[in-house]
Design an enzyme around this catalytic site. Structure first.
Site, PDB file in Angstrom:
ATOM      1  CG  HIS A   1      -2.000   1.049   1.393  1.00  0.00           C
ATOM      2  ND1 HIS A   1      -2.426   1.810   0.067  1.00  0.00           N
ATOM      3  CD2 HIS A   1      -2.964   1.267   2.342  1.00  0.00           C
ATOM      4  CE1 HIS A   1      -3.456   2.576   0.455  1.00  0.00           C
ATOM      5  NE2 HIS A   1      -3.710   2.122   1.639  1.00  0.00           N
TER       6      HIS A   1
ATOM      7  CG  HIS B   1      -3.888   0.934  -8.480  1.00  0.00           C
ATOM      8  ND1 HIS B   1      -5.084   0.940  -7.934  1.00  0.00           N
ATOM      9  CD2 HIS B   1      -3.229   1.942  -7.617  1.00  0.00           C
ATOM     10  CE1 HIS B   1      -5.421   1.764  -7.008  1.00  0.00           C
ATOM     11  NE2 HIS B   1      -4.017   2.180  -6.618  1.00  0.00           N
TER      12      HIS B   1
ATOM     13  CG  ASP C   1       3.174   4.589  -3.846  1.00  0.00           C
ATOM     14  OD1 ASP C   1       3.346   5.745  -3.368  1.00  0.00           O
ATOM     15  OD2 ASP C   1       2.400   3.816  -3.608  1.00  0.00           O
TER      16      ASP C   1
HETATM   17  N1  CMC Z   1       5.257  -6.601 -11.013  1.00  0.00           N
HETATM   18  C1  CMC Z   1       5.189  -7.821 -11.587  1.00  0.00           C
HETATM   19  N2  CMC Z   1       3.848  -8.401 -11.612  1.00  0.00           N
HETATM   20  C2  CMC Z   1       2.805  -7.800 -11.130  1.00  0.00           C
HETATM   21  C3  CMC Z   1       2.798  -6.660 -10.452  1.00  0.00           C
HETATM   22  C4  CMC Z   1       4.118  -6.004 -10.495  1.00  0.00           C
HETATM   23  N3  CMC Z   1       4.149  -4.725  -9.685  1.00  0.00           N
HETATM   24  N4  CMC Z   1       1.495  -6.541 -10.255  1.00  0.00           N
HETATM   25  C5  CMC Z   1       0.636  -7.393 -10.522  1.00  0.00           C
HETATM   26  N5  CMC Z   1       1.600  -8.469 -11.219  1.00  0.00           N
HETATM   27  C6  CMC Z   1       0.985  -9.429 -11.657  1.00  0.00           C
HETATM   28  C7  CMC Z   1       0.680 -10.566 -10.800  1.00  0.00           C
HETATM   29  O1  CMC Z   1       1.856 -11.496 -10.439  1.00  0.00           O
HETATM   30  C8  CMC Z   1      -0.342 -11.432 -11.671  1.00  0.00           C
HETATM   31  O2  CMC Z   1       0.200 -12.104 -12.472  1.00  0.00           O
HETATM   32  P1  CMC Z   1      -0.247 -13.507 -12.792  1.00  0.00           P
HETATM   33  O3  CMC Z   1      -1.760 -13.182 -13.428  1.00  0.00           O
HETATM   34  O4  CMC Z   1       0.559 -14.068 -13.729  1.00  0.00           O
HETATM   35  O5  CMC Z   1      -0.460 -14.309 -11.551  1.00  0.00           O
HETATM   36  C9  CMC Z   1      -1.088 -10.046 -12.241  1.00  0.00           C
HETATM   37  O6  CMC Z   1      -0.063  -9.039 -12.625  1.00  0.00           O
HETATM   38  C10 CMC Z   1      -2.175  -9.631 -11.511  1.00  0.00           C
HETATM   39  O7  CMC Z   1      -1.811  -9.201 -10.208  1.00  0.00           O
HETATM   40  P2  CMC Z   1      -2.553  -9.167  -9.021  1.00  0.00           P
HETATM   41  O8  CMC Z   1      -1.722  -9.459  -7.779  1.00  0.00           O
HETATM   42  O9  CMC Z   1      -3.979  -9.886  -9.189  1.00  0.00           O
HETATM   43  O10 CMC Z   1      -3.159  -7.562  -8.900  1.00  0.00           O
HETATM   44  P3  CMC Z   1      -3.823  -7.102  -7.730  1.00  0.00           P
HETATM   45  O11 CMC Z   1      -4.648  -6.345  -8.250  1.00  0.00           O
HETATM   46  O12 CMC Z   1      -4.413  -7.941  -6.468  1.00  0.00           O
HETATM   47  O13 CMC Z   1      -2.683  -6.158  -7.002  1.00  0.00           O
HETATM   48  C11 CMC Z   1      -0.841  -4.440  -6.288  1.00  0.00           C
HETATM   49  C12 CMC Z   1      -2.193  -5.115  -7.090  1.00  0.00           C
HETATM   50  C13 CMC Z   1      -0.814  -3.050  -6.276  1.00  0.00           C
HETATM   51  C14 CMC Z   1      -1.076  -5.036  -4.978  1.00  0.00           C
HETATM   52  C15 CMC Z   1       0.130  -5.243  -7.255  1.00  0.00           C
HETATM   53  O14 CMC Z   1       0.033  -4.495  -8.590  1.00  0.00           O
HETATM   54  C16 CMC Z   1       1.511  -4.855  -6.713  1.00  0.00           C
HETATM   55  O15 CMC Z   1       1.986  -5.690  -5.830  1.00  0.00           O
HETATM   56  N6  CMC Z   1       2.130  -3.799  -7.225  1.00  0.00           N
HETATM   57  C17 CMC Z   1       3.574  -3.593  -6.606  1.00  0.00           C
HETATM   58  C18 CMC Z   1       3.153  -2.850  -5.091  1.00  0.00           C
HETATM   59  C19 CMC Z   1       2.955  -1.335  -5.388  1.00  0.00           C
HETATM   60  O16 CMC Z   1       3.338  -0.464  -6.406  1.00  0.00           O
HETATM   61  N7  CMC Z   1       1.868  -0.988  -4.833  1.00  0.00           N
HETATM   62  C20 CMC Z   1       1.211   0.273  -5.012  1.00  0.00           C
HETATM   63  C21 CMC Z   1      -0.218   0.593  -5.122  1.00  0.00           C
HETATM   64  S1  CMC Z   1      -0.695   2.026  -5.566  1.00  0.00           S
HETATM   65  C22 CMC Z   1      -0.597   3.021  -3.873  1.00  0.00           C
HETATM   66  C23 CMC Z   1      -2.119   2.751  -3.481  1.00  0.00           C
HETATM   67  O17 CMC Z   1      -3.124   3.154  -3.965  1.00  0.00           O
HETATM   68  O18 CMC Z   1      -1.811   2.256  -2.281  1.00  0.00           O
END
Ligand code: CMC
Length: 455
Positions: A283, A322, A378
């Protein structure tokens, strides 16, 4: 409700459901579309779907709330596919360009932009509540020199609750108002005190002649000079970053504030819970994680290998992706422009070059394109903060100061919403069925030992 009647929600259409276990059909009203067309069914309407009359009824299973609206809200609108973010209907781009942070905080809470009189009064109230009780200084001094500032901020905001016992009268509009003013006013002071404690520097008291952002920078950076004067480029950048971070709909920390607040605890405790949620690397901690990642990459030549390791599942590209935005995060576009402005003043460094190259490669790589992974807010904020000489572990504190405006608006909206009750999700139990207690350990006699309280 009968199996074919509609409920009182004013629904004009319905979802016909047939339960193949029983062959029974149900009509579940679809709620009328909201402002931007969102529709839903009421999860409670599914409870009528049962095999036997004494069953609990059907629930929805939604880990991580991927498709569950837990409230109606008029504060922030996001269209993740189109990359739209609006506070109370105003596009984030316009607010970032023209508004001030305190004006935005007023807007989030009250729903309309303030008049000049309202704004002057709001600003005055916040300016004159920036001081914290002297005991807070003693409290902060109890932390070790290397304490993470988010731990300190979280604890000190929770501690504020003990200084304002009347804050628990959340049904009294006057108490709610003064708590909101106090939280917005004191967050920068506490944040700056956390910063100074870690540095071993004396605490700097608020300067009521300065604006919200400049006063904060003064409490962070002032040394022996009688009057602090912030670098205008930094003051402007921080004001815009505060506006961009002020609210973001039902994110993890806001959900935490609303859930904690739903128990009717005081807002200081609820906001402390929000700060704890924001601390996590998925987050608010992501901007800090971006800089750690850039440091780990170390050189532009290592980027292709790093991208390959991310694609192989050995970590994430921090600052990308995101839960809601599946196109470019509109805040990221503004932040990138802001970064350009700040770097014109401080110059481009190796880390920024790595960040730019990472972004370029990721945006043209099939792995990221197919998963709709774009830079989020971020990705660049950390680089801006660092160029302003904020230490990495302080970045999330800056986020928390700004997000307090949104948390408080959301908290009050939740309290005034007649449909809300204490937040209490259901579960699907997957553990053992009933079994008899048979222990193999010795407790040394149950109920023995010294009485804990009475001597
Ligand atoms: N790098 C590489 N792969 C990724 C990333 C990433 N940053 N984010 C998602 N994926 C992949 C994930 O592994 C999955 O792949 P597959 O379908 O092959 O299993 C696919 O993309 C879908 O991801 P998800 O985990 O289902 O997506 P989510 O909506 O649950 O997660 C997130 C959103 C923000 C937690 C995630 O994208 C992440 O961990 N990003 C890095 C951390 C980050 O930058 N967070 C800040 C968010 S913005 C600030 C805020 O508003 O809080």
């Amino acid at each position: 409700m009968s199996k074919t009647e509609s409920n009182a929600a004013g629904a004009t259409s319905a979802l016909e459901i047939r339960d193949t276990r029983t062959g029974t059909s149900y009509s579940v009203p679809i709620m009328p579309p909201a402002t931007e067309g969102d529709t839903a069914i009421r999860a409670m309407d599914l409870r009528q779907i049962k095999q036997k009359p004494d069953e609990f009824g059907l629930m929805t299973y939604d880990p991580a709330f991927m498709n569950t609206a837990s409230c109606k809200s008029a504060i922030t609108f996001i269209d993740g596919d189109k990359g739209i973010l609006r506070y109370r209907g105003y596009p984030i781009e316009q607010l970032a360009e023209k508004a001030s942070f305190l004006e935005t905080a007023w807007l989030l809470r009250n729903g309309e932009l303030p008049t000049q009189t309202e704004y002057d009064d709001w600003k005055h109230q916040i300016t004159y509540h920036t001081y914290v009780h002297e005991n807070i200084k003693t409290f902060l001094q109890g932390f070790r020199y290397d304490a993470h500032p988010m731990s300190m901020l979280c604890s000190s905001v929770a501690a504020l609750s003990s200084f304002y016992p009347d804050a628990k009268n959340i049904e009294d509009p006057a108490e709610r108002h003064i708590s909101i003013v106090r939280l917005l006013a004191k967050l920068p002071t506490l944040a700056a005190f956390c910063f100074r404690h870690v540095k071993g520097l004396p605490f700097i008291y608020p300067d009521n002649d300065l604006g919200y952002v400049e006063n904060f920078l003064s409490m962070v950076a002032r040394m022996s000079e009688p009057k602090y004067e912030g670098n205008p480029a930094f003051v402007k950048a921080l004001e815009v970053l505060f506006i961009l971070h002020a609210d973001h709909e039902k994110n993890c920390s806001t959900n935490a504030v609303r859930a904690i607040g739903s128990s009717h605890v005081d807002p200081f405790s609820a906001v402390a819970g929000g700060i704890a949620a924001l601390y996590g690397p998925l987050h608010g901690g992501a901007n800090e994680a971006v800089l750690h990642m850039i440091k780990e990459i170390g050189d532009k030549k290592n980027i292709p290998a790093f991208i390959e390791s991310v694609k192989a599942g050995k970590g994430k590209l921090m600052g990308f992706g995101h839960r809601v935005y599946k196109s470019y995060d509109p805040r990221a576009r503004i932040v990138k422009k802001l970064a350009d402005d700040v770097f014109k003043v401080v110059g481009i460094d190796k880390d920024l070059e790595i960040a730019l190259e990472l972004e370029r490669i990721a945006l043209s790589d099939e792995y990221f394109i197919s998963r709709k992974l774009y830079p989020n807010v971020d990705f660049y904020t950390g680089l801006i903060y660092r160029s302003m000489a904020f230490p990495t572990d302080f970045f999330t504190v800056l986020f928390a100061v700004a997000r307090t405006a949104g948390w408080l608006a959301q908290w009050e909206e939740m309290l005034l919403d007649k449909e809300q009750k204490i937040a209490r999700p259901r579960q699907i139990y997957t553990g053992y069925g009933e079994r008899a207690y048979e222990s193999t350990i010795s407790h040394g006699g149950r109920g023995g030992g010294k009485d804990a309280v009475r001597k």
